[in-house]
Design a protein around this motif. Sequence first.
Motif, PDB file in Angstrom:
ATOM      1  N   GLY A 177       5.931   4.711  11.617  1.00 49.67           N
ATOM      2  CA  GLY A 177       5.629   5.872  10.795  1.00 49.67           C
ATOM      3  C   GLY A 177       4.468   5.595   9.885  1.00 49.67           C
ATOM      4  N   CYS A 178       3.834   6.666   9.425  1.00 48.93           N
ATOM      5  CA  CYS A 178       2.688   6.461   8.538  1.00 48.93           C
ATOM      6  C   CYS A 178       2.672   7.535   7.481  1.00 48.93           C
ATOM      7  N   PRO A 179       3.331   7.402   6.383  1.00 49.13           N
ATOM      8  CA  PRO A 179       4.332   6.380   6.089  1.00 49.13           C
ATOM      9  C   PRO A 179       5.680   6.769   6.665  1.00 49.13           C
ATOM     10  N   ALA A 216       5.735  -3.603   3.023  1.00 47.60           N
ATOM     11  CA  ALA A 216       5.479  -2.170   3.002  1.00 47.60           C
ATOM     12  C   ALA A 216       3.999  -1.946   2.835  1.00 47.60           C
ATOM     13  N   GLY A 217       3.329  -1.673   3.925  1.00 44.68           N
ATOM     14  CA  GLY A 217       1.920  -1.317   3.816  1.00 44.68           C
ATOM     15  C   GLY A 217       1.021  -2.282   4.550  1.00 44.68           C
ATOM     16  N   ARG A 218      -0.279  -1.962   4.458  1.00 42.25           N
ATOM     17  CA  ARG A 218      -1.234  -2.766   5.198  1.00 42.25           C
ATOM     18  C   ARG A 218      -1.489  -4.075   4.467  1.00 42.25           C
ATOM     19  N   SER A 242       3.177   1.665  10.236  1.00 42.51           N
ATOM     20  CA  SER A 242       2.415   1.221  11.395  1.00 42.51           C
ATOM     21  C   SER A 242       1.364   0.196  11.013  1.00 42.51           C
ATOM     22  N   CYS A 243       0.912   0.187   9.764  1.00 44.66           N
ATOM     23  CA  CYS A 243      -0.079  -0.811   9.365  1.00 44.66           C
ATOM     24  C   CYS A 243       0.506  -2.203   9.434  1.00 44.66           C
ATOM     25  N   ALA A 244       1.689  -2.376   8.860  1.00 49.75           N
ATOM     26  CA  ALA A 244       2.291  -3.694   8.885  1.00 49.75           C
ATOM     27  C   ALA A 244       2.669  -4.077  10.304  1.00 49.75           C
ATOM     28  N   ALA A 283       0.841  -1.189   0.000  1.00 47.53           N
ATOM     29  CA  ALA A 283       0.000   0.000   0.000  1.00 47.53           C
ATOM     30  C   ALA A 283       0.879   1.242   0.000  1.00 47.53           C
ATOM     31  N   CYS A 284       0.405   2.292   0.650  1.00 53.51           N
ATOM     32  CA  CYS A 284       1.066   3.592   0.543  1.00 53.51           C
ATOM     33  C   CYS A 284       2.543   3.526   0.873  1.00 53.51           C
ATOM     34  N   CYS A 285       2.900   2.722   1.860  1.00 53.40           N
ATOM     35  CA  CYS A 285       4.299   2.670   2.251  1.00 53.40           C
ATOM     36  C   CYS A 285       5.161   2.227   1.086  1.00 53.40           C
ATOM     37  N   ALA A 286       4.600   1.457   0.178  1.00 50.62           N
ATOM     38  CA  ALA A 286       5.376   0.988  -0.965  1.00 50.62           C
ATOM     39  C   ALA A 286       5.828   2.152  -1.827  1.00 50.62           C
TER      40      ALA A 286
HETATM   41  S1  SF4 Z   1       1.323   2.867   7.694  1.00 49.99           S
HETATM   42 FE1  SF4 Z   1       0.246   4.604   6.788  1.00 49.99          FE
HETATM   43  S2  SF4 Z   1       1.337   4.947   4.877  1.00 49.99           S
HETATM   44 FE2  SF4 Z   1       1.844   2.889   5.524  1.00 49.99          FE
HETATM   45  S3  SF4 Z   1       0.385   1.539   4.563  1.00 49.99           S
HETATM   46 FE3  SF4 Z   1      -0.442   2.095   6.547  1.00 49.99          FE
HETATM   47  S4  SF4 Z   1      -1.736   3.846   6.164  1.00 49.99           S
HETATM   48 FE4  SF4 Z   1      -0.399   3.627   4.400  1.00 49.99          FE
END
Ligand code: SF4
Lengths: 186, 195, 367
Positions: A153-155, A93-95, A122-124, A57-60
């Motif tokens: 972190g987010c992200p 990387a990501g949820r 933080s999602c992972a 997801a976004c972290c990627a």
């Molecule tokens: S931690 Fe934040 S940036 Fe990363 S996948 Fe989750 S919602 Fe997206």
Amino acid sequence: MSTQPPQPPVPSRLASIAAAIDILDQLPGGNLILTKVEYLLNWGRAASLWPLTFGLACCAIEMMAAFAGRFDLDRIGVIPRATPRQADLMIVAGRCTIKMAPIVRRLWEQMPEPKYVISMGSCATCGGPFYYDNYSILKGIDQVVPVDVYVPGCPPRPEALIEGILKLQEKIKVEPFLRRTVAAQA
Amino acid sequence: MSWGLVEELQRRFPEIEPFPRPEESHAEGHGPAAPARGHGETKFTHHVPGAWVPAASLLEVCRVVRDEAPFHLDYCSFVSAVDWMADGTFEVVYHLYSMTERHQMLLKVRVPRQSPRTPSVTGIWGGTNWHERETYDLFGIVFEGHPDLRRIMMTEDWHGHPLRKDYVYEEPRWLVDLATQRQREIEGLGLGERA
Amino acid sequence: MPLRTEQLMLNMGPQHPSTHGVLRLVVTLDGENIVEVQPDIGYLHSSVEKMMEYRTYLMNVALVDRGMDYIAALANEEGYLLAVERLGGIDVPARARWLRTIMLEFQRLSSHLVWLGTWGIDLGATTVFLYCFREREVILDLFEQVTGGRLHHVYFRPGGVYEDLPPGWTDRALAFCDEFPGHLQEYHDLLTGNPIFLARTQGVGVLPKDAAITMGACGPVARASGINFDVRKAFPYEAYGEVEFDIPTFEQGDCFARYLVRMEEMRQSLRIIRQAIEKLPPGEIRSKVQVTVKLPKGEVYARTESPRGDLGVYLVSSGDDMPYRVKIRAPSFSNLYALTEMMRGWKVADVIAILGSVDIVLSDVDR
Ligand code: SF4
């Protein structure tokens, strides 16, 4: 009065390098490096971590930015691989959804030992912003695969991911890797 | 202008029930923001013109609004539903738009919560295929005549329909087992050891 | 006797470097030719619509950033807040509207750059990726100076924006606008005349106009198929009614046309940004709105043009401080369905090129 024998100081990395240089200087010719085989192997492994490109997801997107020009993970020997069989590091990387979790597990099982997992974001790590009132997100990737380094972190900024990889390298360098492998085979 | 369209539709199909018009003249759903209104008001305001359609005549209404002047609503933006649990109904919502005439309309179908069934409009707007599958997955509304009505978001063995208001989340069995096993694996390992 | 071969099922993903996330494609092949493509989605379904029913209108701003199209977070905020403001009759001061326009256009630029870079990798042009991300970092720096975030901003609030511009920001933004056309030319030099690129994109993955309308395609995909529709022109929101820009439209409907549409859109975005910075009025940036604002009962459907297309938010309020139901009409969801139409009959090697040209974000598809 303590009855315990004094512990030898743990040599830091710099100190061991200095010691190695010392030895080199004393040897005639000085072109011989003596080191533990294990240290050498660990150093090699730590300096060429090949992660699986595995964006969820976004972290990627931040991971992609870390691989691109400005942050340039190639500097520290991190080159993305497209298949789990060539990778020794998995950056989650990501949820991760419950639908995706078995696939993450299978990818992890396909990676050859020794393998490491970085949980990015933080999602992972724990479900992050998707923790409450949610029916589809896994609350932490460590429910399905073992995690070595958590990057919060987010992200997380690309710098944070680099810091996480450096931390993992530190961990790899002090691992009793050979001893464990020999013990496992015996 | 679009409200006139609804009246036109009612002239052809007397059984449909148009939304009550909002009092403000410019609350059409687009254009500048409507002025602030007092709180405590209990009336439900519809900012987009539209009508409630009985499920029985849905297909015919849809065919007319797609093909005939002055509607020409050739583009279906989305299909979804709203769960009015207190009333015991689902409202299936269709948003239609005309690429040539540039006007829009909402159609709503009330279906009972006990046996939610409504005809599928995939034969009229092909793009609604996945939208109907999503609505089926998350609300459990059955679209009769849909070519391929399967779950789309959740796994096939999922229990319940998550967007219903009375949905209770239940962790899948295999996940609980896996997580427990992982717990057992890392028990008794000291720090610095690989878990 | 005609030669008949057995059909082959090919599974792509959900972990595949070219699916841009967690998409699974089940491709049915007859030799090299694609008979059918069945995308299997839902691997990133984050239940945003459910979560939004349990959060106040302000908290949801942070959620739509993450739960929807994460490459263009500000576009999501805009779509959601437009619905909230229309339903609640909340006024947005003029300066805030112009600020939003500037930010949205920068977001469009950065989003298109991500698309171009990743598509470049898919087609074997890694250089483009490095170039695009170089320019994107500059935009992200500009974002960071205003909003404090690189990816998720939470910058738009009900009734305005959170912060005013820092001193000197407009100069830096204009400097970027001055140098970016040169970079665009670089991309054109790398790709547009490149015979390999042309062979892989021109005439490939054609989506005819009427199919595009029935399949519900929107945004650049629809515009490449000859549909002259842009929400910014059709239902102007924020300051789009007061700036001049063109909608690039092409008739061919192939991958190359989709590429050209987005390249031209970037140039138009620069035009909008320049005008908006010039016309930026002084004054308030946020009208007074309660933190736990209660919206009157009602329903509204607000449409915006996100970088991926027609992003609609259907909001139902029951008079509470939380939404009763939010339906997000995601552009990628419709475009991905149109993909099944585009792929039919092409070779298996074209799957990647066509998929990349649609520019989907899986979080937007699944929500
Ligand atoms: S931690 Fe934040 S940036 Fe990363 S996948 Fe989750 S919602 Fe997206």
